[in-house]
Design a protein around this motif. Sequence first.
Motif, PDB file in Angstrom:
ATOM      1  N   ARG A  37       0.937  -1.530  -0.118  1.00  0.00           N
ATOM      2  CA  ARG A  37      -0.170  -0.231   0.094  1.00  0.00           C
ATOM      3  C   ARG A  37       1.004   1.513  -0.291  1.00  0.00           C
ATOM      4  O   ARG A  37       0.552   2.201  -0.793  1.00  0.00           O
ATOM      5  CB  ARG A  37      -1.156  -0.051   1.123  1.00  0.00           C
ATOM      6  CG  ARG A  37      -2.636  -0.636   1.361  1.00  0.00           C
ATOM      7  CD  ARG A  37      -2.961  -0.533   2.231  1.00  0.00           C
ATOM      8  NE  ARG A  37      -2.735  -0.609   3.578  1.00  0.00           N
ATOM      9  CZ  ARG A  37      -2.804  -1.462   3.857  1.00  0.00           C
ATOM     10  NH1 ARG A  37      -3.326  -2.992   3.622  1.00  0.00           N
ATOM     11  NH2 ARG A  37      -2.813  -1.541   6.132  1.00  0.00           N
ATOM     12  N   VAL A  38       1.989   1.465   0.457  1.00  0.00           N
ATOM     13  CA  VAL A  38       3.014   2.061   0.846  1.00  0.00           C
ATOM     14  C   VAL A  38       3.734   2.882  -0.326  1.00  0.00           C
ATOM     15  O   VAL A  38       3.542   3.997  -1.077  1.00  0.00           O
ATOM     16  CB  VAL A  38       3.626   2.102   1.936  1.00  0.00           C
ATOM     17  CG1 VAL A  38       4.720   3.447   2.174  1.00  0.00           C
ATOM     18  CG2 VAL A  38       3.488   2.551   3.180  1.00  0.00           C
ATOM     19  N   VAL A  39       4.382   1.415  -1.095  1.00  0.00           N
ATOM     20  CA  VAL A  39       4.719   2.000  -2.465  1.00  0.00           C
ATOM     21  C   VAL A  39       3.714   1.982  -3.795  1.00  0.00           C
ATOM     22  O   VAL A  39       4.304   2.842  -4.455  1.00  0.00           O
ATOM     23  CB  VAL A  39       5.925   1.000  -2.910  1.00  0.00           C
ATOM     24  CG1 VAL A  39       6.673   0.357  -1.619  1.00  0.00           C
ATOM     25  CG2 VAL A  39       4.961  -0.867  -2.632  1.00  0.00           C
ATOM     26  N   LEU A  91       9.959   8.127   0.468  1.00  0.00           N
ATOM     27  CA  LEU A  91       9.548   6.876   0.519  1.00  0.00           C
ATOM     28  C   LEU A  91      10.278   6.016   1.808  1.00  0.00           C
ATOM     29  O   LEU A  91       8.899   5.006   2.581  1.00  0.00           O
ATOM     30  CB  LEU A  91       9.547   6.543  -0.426  1.00  0.00           C
ATOM     31  CG  LEU A  91       8.938   4.621  -0.719  1.00  0.00           C
ATOM     32  CD1 LEU A  91       7.574   4.463  -0.714  1.00  0.00           C
ATOM     33  CD2 LEU A  91       9.327   3.887  -2.494  1.00  0.00           C
ATOM     34  N   ALA A  92      10.836   6.124   1.663  1.00  0.00           N
ATOM     35  CA  ALA A  92      11.772   5.203   2.499  1.00  0.00           C
ATOM     36  C   ALA A  92      11.225   5.186   4.259  1.00  0.00           C
ATOM     37  O   ALA A  92      11.677   4.688   5.481  1.00  0.00           O
ATOM     38  CB  ALA A  92      13.567   5.428   2.251  1.00  0.00           C
ATOM     39  N   GLU A 108      13.580  -1.657   9.714  1.00  0.00           N
ATOM     40  CA  GLU A 108      14.787  -0.965  10.099  1.00  0.00           C
ATOM     41  C   GLU A 108      15.912  -0.040   8.918  1.00  0.00           C
ATOM     42  O   GLU A 108      16.181   1.390   9.847  1.00  0.00           O
ATOM     43  CB  GLU A 108      16.389  -2.229  10.516  1.00  0.00           C
ATOM     44  CG  GLU A 108      17.635  -1.066  10.898  1.00  0.00           C
ATOM     45  CD  GLU A 108      18.619  -2.981  10.954  1.00  0.00           C
ATOM     46  OE1 GLU A 108      19.981  -1.946  11.738  1.00  0.00           O
ATOM     47  OE2 GLU A 108      18.209  -3.463  10.941  1.00  0.00           O
ATOM     48  N   SER A 109      16.092  -0.506   8.082  1.00  0.00           N
ATOM     49  CA  SER A 109      15.954   0.372   6.825  1.00  0.00           C
ATOM     50  C   SER A 109      15.862  -0.024   5.293  1.00  0.00           C
ATOM     51  O   SER A 109      15.271  -0.934   5.422  1.00  0.00           O
ATOM     52  CB  SER A 109      17.871   0.447   6.639  1.00  0.00           C
ATOM     53  OG  SER A 109      18.340  -0.227   6.744  1.00  0.00           O
ATOM     54  N   VAL A 110      15.922   0.558   4.089  1.00  0.00           N
ATOM     55  CA  VAL A 110      14.965   1.036   3.212  1.00  0.00           C
ATOM     56  C   VAL A 110      16.184   1.822   2.281  1.00  0.00           C
ATOM     57  O   VAL A 110      16.661   2.798   2.210  1.00  0.00           O
ATOM     58  CB  VAL A 110      13.062   1.780   3.197  1.00  0.00           C
ATOM     59  CG1 VAL A 110      13.167   1.432   2.046  1.00  0.00           C
ATOM     60  CG2 VAL A 110      12.558   1.134   3.765  1.00  0.00           C
ATOM     61  N   ASP A 111      16.100   0.860   1.092  1.00  0.00           N
ATOM     62  CA  ASP A 111      17.034   1.475   0.128  1.00  0.00           C
ATOM     63  C   ASP A 111      16.009   1.859  -0.890  1.00  0.00           C
ATOM     64  O   ASP A 111      15.663   0.836  -1.437  1.00  0.00           O
ATOM     65  CB  ASP A 111      18.304   0.019   0.301  1.00  0.00           C
ATOM     66  CG  ASP A 111      18.788   0.967  -1.259  1.00  0.00           C
ATOM     67  OD1 ASP A 111      19.216   2.244  -1.607  1.00  0.00           O
ATOM     68  OD2 ASP A 111      19.710   0.880  -1.844  1.00  0.00           O
ATOM     69  N   VAL A 112      16.105   2.764  -1.766  1.00  0.00           N
ATOM     70  CA  VAL A 112      14.630   2.984  -2.540  1.00  0.00           C
ATOM     71  C   VAL A 112      15.910   3.596  -4.175  1.00  0.00           C
ATOM     72  O   VAL A 112      16.786   4.081  -3.851  1.00  0.00           O
ATOM     73  CB  VAL A 112      13.928   3.862  -2.941  1.00  0.00           C
ATOM     74  CG1 VAL A 112      12.788   4.350  -3.679  1.00  0.00           C
ATOM     75  CG2 VAL A 112      13.299   3.806  -1.726  1.00  0.00           C
ATOM     76  N   LEU A 115      10.237   0.663 -10.133  1.00  0.00           N
ATOM     77  CA  LEU A 115      11.053   1.522  -9.287  1.00  0.00           C
ATOM     78  C   LEU A 115      11.386  -0.003  -8.076  1.00  0.00           C
ATOM     79  O   LEU A 115      10.549  -0.887  -7.512  1.00  0.00           O
ATOM     80  CB  LEU A 115       9.572   2.643  -7.575  1.00  0.00           C
ATOM     81  CG  LEU A 115      10.829   3.226  -7.230  1.00  0.00           C
ATOM     82  CD1 LEU A 115      11.574   3.973  -7.693  1.00  0.00           C
ATOM     83  CD2 LEU A 115       9.311   3.849  -6.366  1.00  0.00           C
ATOM     84  N   VAL A 116      12.629  -0.171  -7.408  1.00  0.00           N
ATOM     85  CA  VAL A 116      12.703  -1.054  -6.847  1.00  0.00           C
ATOM     86  C   VAL A 116      12.703  -0.832  -5.412  1.00  0.00           C
ATOM     87  O   VAL A 116      13.986   0.409  -4.886  1.00  0.00           O
ATOM     88  CB  VAL A 116      14.630  -1.825  -7.468  1.00  0.00           C
ATOM     89  CG1 VAL A 116      15.001  -2.892  -6.581  1.00  0.00           C
ATOM     90  CG2 VAL A 116      14.155  -1.554  -8.468  1.00  0.00           C
ATOM     91  N   VAL A 117      12.036  -1.361  -3.997  1.00  0.00           N
ATOM     92  CA  VAL A 117      12.448  -1.008  -2.800  1.00  0.00           C
ATOM     93  C   VAL A 117      13.005  -2.274  -2.560  1.00  0.00           C
ATOM     94  O   VAL A 117      12.094  -3.028  -2.351  1.00  0.00           O
ATOM     95  CB  VAL A 117      11.575  -0.846  -2.425  1.00  0.00           C
ATOM     96  CG1 VAL A 117      10.863  -0.452  -1.313  1.00  0.00           C
ATOM     97  CG2 VAL A 117      10.295   0.361  -3.290  1.00  0.00           C
ATOM     98  N   THR A 118      14.063  -1.651  -1.481  1.00  0.00           N
ATOM     99  CA  THR A 118      14.848  -2.969  -0.995  1.00  0.00           C
ATOM    100  C   THR A 118      14.645  -3.067   1.119  1.00  0.00           C
ATOM    101  O   THR A 118      15.133  -1.847   1.183  1.00  0.00           O
ATOM    102  CB  THR A 118      16.421  -3.017  -0.960  1.00  0.00           C
ATOM    103  OG1 THR A 118      16.812  -3.364  -2.327  1.00  0.00           O
ATOM    104  CG2 THR A 118      16.930  -4.722  -1.058  1.00  0.00           C
ATOM    105  N   VAL A 119      14.109  -3.809   1.318  1.00  0.00           N
ATOM    106  CA  VAL A 119      13.936  -3.057   2.832  1.00  0.00           C
ATOM    107  C   VAL A 119      14.740  -4.819   3.342  1.00  0.00           C
ATOM    108  O   VAL A 119      14.999  -5.476   3.359  1.00  0.00           O
ATOM    109  CB  VAL A 119      12.580  -4.129   3.343  1.00  0.00           C
ATOM    110  CG1 VAL A 119      12.473  -4.172   4.487  1.00  0.00           C
ATOM    111  CG2 VAL A 119      11.424  -3.371   2.422  1.00  0.00           C
TER     112      VAL A 119
END
Length: 317
Positions: free
Chosen positions: A140-142, A158-159, A169-173, A181-185
């Motif tokens: 839902r966020v992305v 976004l992060a 803990e952290s997010v890399d967009v 769009l690549v979102v790494t959690v």
Amino acid sequence: MARPTPPRRPPAPATPPEPKVTGAPQRRRAGRAAGQPLPRTPRTAQGAAPVPGRGSATRPAARDRAPERPRGAERTRVADLAGARRARRWRPGRRTAVVLAVLVVLAVLAGWVLLASPWLRVATVRTQGVERTDAAVVQRVVDGERGVPLARVSARSLASRLEELPLVESVDVTRSWPSTLVVTVRERQAVAAVPSTSGGVDLVDGAGNVLVHEDRAPAGVPTLDVDVAAAGDRALQAAIAVNASLSSELRARVTSISATGPEAVVLHLAEGPTVVWGDDSRPERKAEVLLRMLSEEAVASAASVDVTAPDAPAVTP
């Protein structure tokens, strides 16, 4: 007999001295005095007469000569010509204006393609690293970024929204052109399970933050058996710190950690003695001594091992 005296000749008339000729006027006067006709000197087309003794070279007549300019005026004229030449050299011409116009048009076109065109908008969002976090919440966020020009997506915003989730803990967009769009959690890792008064356990990270509630502790996550009401919060924090400092080899052998105070942490192994750890200081040295002692058969069958002072460990049979 006397010779007859020859008759005397009358003296020859004295030849007048030739006049000293130094220039054209003197030559003309000398010619007129001698009664000789003066040759006509041909004039050039510009009205200048040939100079005797210098071949066919001519010198301009006095009335046709240009007046000499003073040296200061000549220098000023040369400086003015040099300045005009430099100004003409650096003045942008028509070709430069055309090139600048083309560059401006290309810049405007590139800005429109990046920020307003339908070709570089977010069409796909790919998420990675989501394990214990609710995937539907992350989605839902992305999904709010779909349809937004890829260049206008704020990776920091976004992060930060995703990092508000408890397990994140952290997010890399990152952007994957033209439309992905690549979102790494990276999720927080549970290092211990704390029994809950309502049943089950609360999984906590290395800082003591409760991540999630579970019915029982997962494999490889030791249980912290700490009575916070009796031992206090510092005892729980000491147990969490000791558990976070354990090596992977030692943590795999620990089933639970208890503490009656911040300096009285005890490790309970799946097989072997009870380990009196003490406080959370010098964890690397304590772990090194403990593993070496557990490799001995006599220590492995003992009741307890005290590594509170790792340089002088004690064994209780």
